[in-house]
Scaffold this motif. Structure first.
Motif, PDB file in Angstrom:
ATOM      1  N   ASN A   1      32.809  33.555  -1.137  1.00  0.00           N
ATOM      2  CA  ASN A   1      34.244  33.630  -0.858  1.00  0.00           C
ATOM      3  C   ASN A   1      34.643  32.646   0.241  1.00  0.00           C
ATOM      4  O   ASN A   1      35.466  32.931   1.089  1.00  0.00           O
ATOM      5  CB  ASN A   1      34.639  35.051  -0.444  1.00  0.00           C
ATOM      6  N   TRP A   2      34.046  31.471   0.201  1.00  0.00           N
ATOM      7  CA  TRP A   2      34.303  30.457   1.223  1.00  0.00           C
ATOM      8  C   TRP A   2      35.377  29.480   0.750  1.00  0.00           C
ATOM      9  O   TRP A   2      35.262  28.275   0.948  1.00  0.00           O
ATOM     10  CB  TRP A   2      33.016  29.700   1.543  1.00  0.00           C
ATOM     11  N   ALA A   3      36.405  29.960   0.125  1.00  0.00           N
ATOM     12  CA  ALA A   3      37.395  29.080  -0.499  1.00  0.00           C
ATOM     13  C   ALA A   3      38.003  28.063   0.467  1.00  0.00           C
ATOM     14  O   ALA A   3      38.155  26.893   0.106  1.00  0.00           O
ATOM     15  CB  ALA A   3      38.496  29.925  -1.152  1.00  0.00           C
ATOM     16  N   PRO A   4      38.403  28.433   1.694  1.00  0.00           N
ATOM     17  CA  PRO A   4      39.026  27.406   2.562  1.00  0.00           C
ATOM     18  C   PRO A   4      38.055  26.331   3.049  1.00  0.00           C
ATOM     19  O   PRO A   4      38.479  25.231   3.383  1.00  0.00           O
ATOM     20  CB  PRO A   4      39.559  28.229   3.744  1.00  0.00           C
ATOM     21  N   VAL A   5      36.762  26.651   3.089  1.00  0.00           N
ATOM     22  CA  VAL A   5      35.801  25.724   3.692  1.00  0.00           C
ATOM     23  C   VAL A   5      35.689  24.419   2.905  1.00  0.00           C
ATOM     24  O   VAL A   5      35.706  23.327   3.498  1.00  0.00           O
ATOM     25  CB  VAL A   5      34.432  26.404   3.852  1.00  0.00           C
ATOM     26  N   PRO A   6      35.557  24.450   1.567  1.00  0.00           N
ATOM     27  CA  PRO A   6      35.488  23.168   0.838  1.00  0.00           C
ATOM     28  C   PRO A   6      36.717  22.290   1.049  1.00  0.00           C
ATOM     29  O   PRO A   6      36.591  21.061   1.174  1.00  0.00           O
ATOM     30  CB  PRO A   6      35.356  23.604  -0.628  1.00  0.00           C
ATOM     31  N   ALA A   7      37.900  22.894   1.102  1.00  0.00           N
ATOM     32  CA  ALA A   7      39.107  22.092   1.327  1.00  0.00           C
ATOM     33  C   ALA A   7      39.080  21.448   2.709  1.00  0.00           C
ATOM     34  O   ALA A   7      39.425  20.270   2.867  1.00  0.00           O
ATOM     35  CB  ALA A   7      40.349  22.968   1.163  1.00  0.00           C
ATOM     36  N   LEU A   8      38.662  22.223   3.728  1.00  0.00           N
ATOM     37  CA  LEU A   8      38.582  21.663   5.072  1.00  0.00           C
ATOM     38  C   LEU A   8      37.527  20.558   5.155  1.00  0.00           C
ATOM     39  O   LEU A   8      37.729  19.542   5.829  1.00  0.00           O
ATOM     40  CB  LEU A   8      38.263  22.772   6.075  1.00  0.00           C
ATOM     41  N   LEU A   9      36.409  20.754   4.473  1.00  0.00           N
ATOM     42  CA  LEU A   9      35.378  19.717   4.462  1.00  0.00           C
ATOM     43  C   LEU A   9      35.855  18.455   3.756  1.00  0.00           C
ATOM     44  O   LEU A   9      35.505  17.336   4.161  1.00  0.00           O
ATOM     45  CB  LEU A   9      34.116  20.246   3.778  1.00  0.00           C
ATOM     46  N   THR A  10      36.642  18.636   2.715  1.00  0.00           N
ATOM     47  CA  THR A  10      37.193  17.463   2.028  1.00  0.00           C
ATOM     48  C   THR A  10      38.126  16.692   2.946  1.00  0.00           C
ATOM     49  O   THR A  10      38.057  15.453   3.029  1.00  0.00           O
ATOM     50  CB  THR A  10      37.947  17.908   0.767  1.00  0.00           C
ATOM     51  N   LEU A  11      38.988  17.400   3.653  1.00  0.00           N
ATOM     52  CA  LEU A  11      39.867  16.732   4.617  1.00  0.00           C
ATOM     53  C   LEU A  11      39.052  16.067   5.726  1.00  0.00           C
ATOM     54  O   LEU A  11      39.386  14.961   6.181  1.00  0.00           O
ATOM     55  CB  LEU A  11      40.850  17.739   5.210  1.00  0.00           C
ATOM     56  N   TRP A  12      38.007  16.745   6.157  1.00  0.00           N
ATOM     57  CA  TRP A  12      37.115  16.181   7.175  1.00  0.00           C
ATOM     58  C   TRP A  12      36.510  14.869   6.683  1.00  0.00           C
ATOM     59  O   TRP A  12      36.519  13.853   7.386  1.00  0.00           O
ATOM     60  CB  TRP A  12      36.035  17.201   7.505  1.00  0.00           C
ATOM     61  N   GLY A  13      35.965  14.888   5.469  1.00  0.00           N
ATOM     62  CA  GLY A  13      35.342  13.687   4.929  1.00  0.00           C
ATOM     63  C   GLY A  13      36.339  12.551   4.739  1.00  0.00           C
ATOM     64  O   GLY A  13      36.052  11.390   5.077  1.00  0.00           O
ATOM     65  N   LEU A  14      37.513  12.858   4.207  1.00  0.00           N
ATOM     66  CA  LEU A  14      38.521  11.815   4.002  1.00  0.00           C
ATOM     67  C   LEU A  14      38.996  11.236   5.326  1.00  0.00           C
ATOM     68  O   LEU A  14      39.239  10.021   5.438  1.00  0.00           O
ATOM     69  CB  LEU A  14      39.703  12.385   3.215  1.00  0.00           C
ATOM     70  N   ALA A  15      39.143  12.100   6.333  1.00  0.00           N
ATOM     71  CA  ALA A  15      39.586  11.613   7.639  1.00  0.00           C
ATOM     72  C   ALA A  15      38.573  10.638   8.234  1.00  0.00           C
ATOM     73  O   ALA A  15      38.947   9.592   8.787  1.00  0.00           O
ATOM     74  CB  ALA A  15      39.820  12.795   8.584  1.00  0.00           C
ATOM     75  N   TRP A  16      37.287  10.955   8.104  1.00  0.00           N
ATOM     76  CA  TRP A  16      36.268  10.052   8.628  1.00  0.00           C
ATOM     77  C   TRP A  16      36.193   8.771   7.808  1.00  0.00           C
ATOM     78  O   TRP A  16      36.018   7.674   8.362  1.00  0.00           O
ATOM     79  CB  TRP A  16      34.904  10.749   8.646  1.00  0.00           C
ATOM     80  N   TRP A  17      36.304   8.883   6.500  1.00  0.00           N
ATOM     81  CA  TRP A  17      36.191   7.698   5.643  1.00  0.00           C
ATOM     82  C   TRP A  17      37.325   6.714   5.921  1.00  0.00           C
ATOM     83  O   TRP A  17      37.095   5.531   6.195  1.00  0.00           O
ATOM     84  CB  TRP A  17      36.181   8.130   4.181  1.00  0.00           C
ATOM     85  N   PHE A  18      38.554   7.206   5.850  1.00  0.00           N
ATOM     86  CA  PHE A  18      39.687   6.308   6.035  1.00  0.00           C
ATOM     87  C   PHE A  18      39.908   5.974   7.507  1.00  0.00           C
ATOM     88  O   PHE A  18      40.333   4.856   7.826  1.00  0.00           O
ATOM     89  CB  PHE A  18      40.945   6.934   5.436  1.00  0.00           C
ATOM     90  N   GLY A  19      39.638   6.923   8.397  1.00  0.00           N
ATOM     91  CA  GLY A  19      39.837   6.639   9.816  1.00  0.00           C
ATOM     92  C   GLY A  19      38.928   5.530  10.316  1.00  0.00           C
ATOM     93  O   GLY A  19      39.393   4.556  10.926  1.00  0.00           O
ATOM     94  N   THR A  20      37.624   5.647  10.069  1.00  0.00           N
ATOM     95  CA  THR A  20      36.700   4.604  10.519  1.00  0.00           C
ATOM     96  C   THR A  20      36.903   3.315   9.737  1.00  0.00           C
ATOM     97  O   THR A  20      36.762   2.221  10.291  1.00  0.00           O
ATOM     98  CB  THR A  20      35.250   5.080  10.380  1.00  0.00           C
ATOM     99  N   GLY A  21      37.243   3.432   8.446  1.00  0.00           N
ATOM    100  CA  GLY A  21      37.486   2.232   7.650  1.00  0.00           C
ATOM    101  C   GLY A  21      38.691   1.449   8.139  1.00  0.00           C
ATOM    102  O   GLY A  21      38.624   0.224   8.328  1.00  0.00           O
ATOM    103  N   PHE A  22      39.803   2.135   8.364  1.00  0.00           N
ATOM    104  CA  PHE A  22      41.010   1.452   8.831  1.00  0.00           C
ATOM    105  C   PHE A  22      40.800   0.856  10.225  1.00  0.00           C
ATOM    106  O   PHE A  22      41.236  -0.275  10.497  1.00  0.00           O
ATOM    107  CB  PHE A  22      42.187   2.422   8.854  1.00  0.00           C
TER     108      PHE A  22
END
Length: 714
Positions: A290-311
């Motif tokens: 029942n960890w439904a919010p965790v995958p969404a938060l991890l996805t936002l975490w990953g996207l933030a690191w990918w685009f943040g460090t890339g930009f």
């Protein structure tokens, strides 16, 4: 020291023979805590680590016969905690040759212990045969100690990571060939560690920062093993490791080296591995408990690191193109990569939001460029925007072909088309202006001669004309195109010819009111309207009036061709409001043409506030409004449009009030006399030839038809 070793060895043998786990634990605790420090001052660490090495060999002996987690964990903690404390207090580069062998030895001992523990567990029929502490702890802690030992060696950390990864890959291959799928989870963990450390060798070659990337990969691998074994604590600890990786990166980020290629330096590679670890964890946790919010938060975490460090990396390392161009290209390439991943990860539903993210990013970047008054196509921006739109619509097309769900796909179609207006309009102005008058400009990567694009601040009519022409072309394209996605057979016709076309129509109407209203007397823009590029002004036969006429025609034509789609989205009343707004826009346009003509041919100023006080201007408007009212009255009478007739009569009434309050106020002039006489004649003529249409009585035709039927029946 020898006596203590005998005591510990005896305790280990007795514990194994009697199956006394507590005895083994007490023996190992006593052995590690014994204050036995032998040898000279320069070699005390050799004696200490030799003693601990023998103790750890005893752990291997016990693990060969018993699968005791507590014993393995205690030995690991004592060995590496005491070793870390000694290293922080006493290590010097001169001690490398006498310290490195012990670190390698301890590491291999606990690797062997992990294998022996798995063998004992599998022999007992246990599914929980991977002790996460022994599998992930030694590479995590041991590699951190190795980083401190080799920090003075060039590429020392990179070669260490590569060697450790190669060891895990060889171990994975050997176990797979020897026992097949017998140790599948353990084998997969070794494969992940091997690939992770081999991949870490690249960023370590650029930068010595190791903590964040190692923790992120170890955390993802530990989370994966915990999920495979159905345990919660490894999952939680893996998530905490990734969080710690982010904190470590922020506290001590890799340096940015302008001599390296962007996205291939240690900064982005480290941040990218944190991002990929988070995204991989989000995928693994997508359906777990029942960890439904965790995958969404991890996805936002990953996207933030990918685009943040890339930009950030692109903005500070790549100085040969403007950041906006590189950011858009990077975002589009990332979305293309995600679309490719989606082809074989059909069960990851969050990927359906990627095209929406692409659209949001395109709009955000387009808005930022517009607010900063920059050129979207400058310095390779043309290629970046082509790639961005190709990514968006290509993704929509292939998702439709493969019947894949896309979040808000209908809205994405329309929002993408709307974005073409602010992207293309500034460039069209420069292209036409410089194509007509022979200017050239370097296009960024290529010199396109007279078609080259420049900064969008072209003065006068050309900029305004382009902001109207692009929506006209798009509105016509939407109404007439028969290819994907506009044709009826694709199912998007109602979208493009409904609310998308409605938005373009409202934009065109607003454009007509602005360019033919307040901008006519603008001190900067006014001169451009009167004499654009010094080629003179001819009513209707100039860029602005021509585009205004095209706008009205496009609105009228689109309404006739696709009126049903307008009705579906806006309703009949809204459509009627649009018709009246079109009439008002046409009226404003007529007044603007008169003002520009008087400026061009009579020399009346538009930019100093004296225009409306000129008698010639007031007379011209009175006659023009009267002629317009007369024409509308005649037309309304012929078409039996009572509302239109009343509007025309109201316009004539305004003219009469204007004559008394404005034109005839002050001293009498010939112009005012002419205007009064002319308007009076027109009013008399209108009342004679075009009387007001009668009210249409409701159901009158039905009553007449009923009476006729009754008479025929009689």
């Amino acid at each position: 020291m020898g006596l203590m070793l005998l005591v510990v060895a005896a305790a280990a043998v007795l514990a194994v023979v009697q199956d006394a786990r507590s005895l083994a634990v007490l023996g190992i605790i006593g052995g590690f805590l014994a204050p036995i420090l032998a040898g000279s001052d320069s070699g005390r660490h050799v004696d200490l680590f030799s003693y601990y090495l023998v103790l750890d060999f005893g752990i291997v002996f016990v693990a060969w016969r018993k699968a005791w987690r507590e014993l393995n964990l205690l030995a690991f903690l004592f060995t590496f905690v005491i070793g870390t404390i000694w290293g922080g207090l006493n290590y010097k580069p001169a001690l490398f040759s006498t310290t490195e062998p012990f670190l390698i030895g301890f590491y291999l001992i606990f690797l062997a212990t992990a294998l022996l523990f798995a063998r004992q567990q599998r022999a007992g029929g246990q599914r929980d045969y991977v002790q996460s502490t022994l599998v992930f702890g030694p590479p995590l802690v041991g590699f951190g100690l190795q980083a401190a030992l080799v920090q003075n060696f060039e590429y020392g950390l990179a070669w260490s990571a590569f060697g450790l990864g190669a060891l895990y890959l060889v171990l994975w291959l050997g176990l797979r060939r020897a026992v097949g799928e017998y140790f599948k989870i353990l084998n997969d963990a070794f494969l992940l560690l091997g690939l992770g450390f081999v991949s870490l060798a690249v960023p370590f070659a650029f930068d010595g920062q190791w903590t964040s990337t190692t923790w992120a990969l170890e955390g993802a691998a530990m989370l994966w093993v915990g999920l495979r074994q159905g345990k919660t604590w490894p999952v939680v600890f893996g998530l905490l490791l990734q969080l710690g990786a982010g904190v470590a990166f922020g506290d001590d980020p890799p340096s940015l080296d302008p001599t390296h290629w962007p996205l291939l330096d240690g900064y982005f590679l480290s941040g990218g591995l944190i991002a990929l670890s988070g995204l991989a964890s989000a995928y693994l946790l997508r359906d777990w408990r029942n960890w439904a919010p965790v995958p969404a938060l991890l996805t936002l975490w990953g996207l933030a690191w990918w685009f943040g460090t890339g930009f950030y990396d692109l903005a500070h390392v790549a100085s040969w193109l403007q950041p906006f161009t590189l950011w858009l290209m990077f975002a589009s390439a990332s979305m293309l990569l995600v679309q490719w991943v989606r082809g074989w990860l059909q069960d990851w539903s969050i990927l359906r939001y990627t095209l929406a993210l692409q659209t949001v990013w395109m709009w955000a970047l387009g808005g930022l460029i517009f607010l900063l008054n920059m050129s979207p196509f400058h310095e390779g921006g043309w290629f970046a925007w082509i790639l961005a739109f190709a990514t968006l619509y290509g993704g929509l097309y292939w998702s439709e072909r493969r019947s894949e769900s896309v979040f808000a796909s209908e809205r994405l179609h329309g929002l993408g088309l709307w974005l073409l207006v602010p992207v293309l309009a500034p460039q069209l102005a420069d292209a036409i202006f410089r194509g007509l008058f022979g200017f050239t400009l370097d296009f960024g990567w290529f010199d396109l001669g007279p078609l080259g694009m420049m900064h969008p601040n072209t003065p006068g009519v050309w900029t305004a004309m382009s902001w109207g022409l692009i929506p006209v072309l798009l509105l016509s394209w939407v109404g007439f195109a028969r290819h994907w996605p506009f044709a009826e057979r694709f199912g998007y016709a109602s979208i493009y010819r409904g609310w998308v076309a409605l938005g373009l129509a409202m934009f065109l109407l607003a454009w007509m009111f602005i360019v033919n209203g307040p901008w006519v007397t603008d001190p900067v823009m006014g001169a451009g309207w009167a004499q654009p590029a010094q080629i003179g002004y001819l009513p209707l036969f100039n860029a602005l009036d021509f585009v205004s006429a095209l706008a009205l025609f496009a609105l009228w034509r689109h309404g006739r061709l696709t009126g049903a789609y307008f009705l579906n989205y806006a309703g009949e009343r809204t459509q009627q409001v649009l018709h009246w707004l079109m009439g008002a826009a046409a009226f404003v346009w007529l007044n603007a043409m008169i003002a520009r003509s008087l400026n061009a041919y009579a020399g009346l100023p538009l930019d100093d506030g004296r225009f409306l006080h000129e008698a010639l201007a007031q007379t011209t408007y009175s006659i023009a409004w009267s002629l317009l009212g007369l024409i509308l009255i005649v037309l309304a009478s012929r078409l039996k449009q009572r509302r239109l007739w009343l509007v025309a009569a109201g316009l004539l009434g305004v003219v009469v009030l204007k004559l008394f309050l404005v034109d005839l106020s002050g001293s009498d002039t010939l112009a005012r006399i002419i205007s009064f006489v002319g308007v009076g004649v027109l009013l008399l003529l209108a009342g004679y030839i075009a009387p007001i249409p009668a009210k249409q009585a409701p159901f009158a035709n039905d009553d007449q038809n009923t009476n006729d039927s009754e008479q025929k029946a009689d």
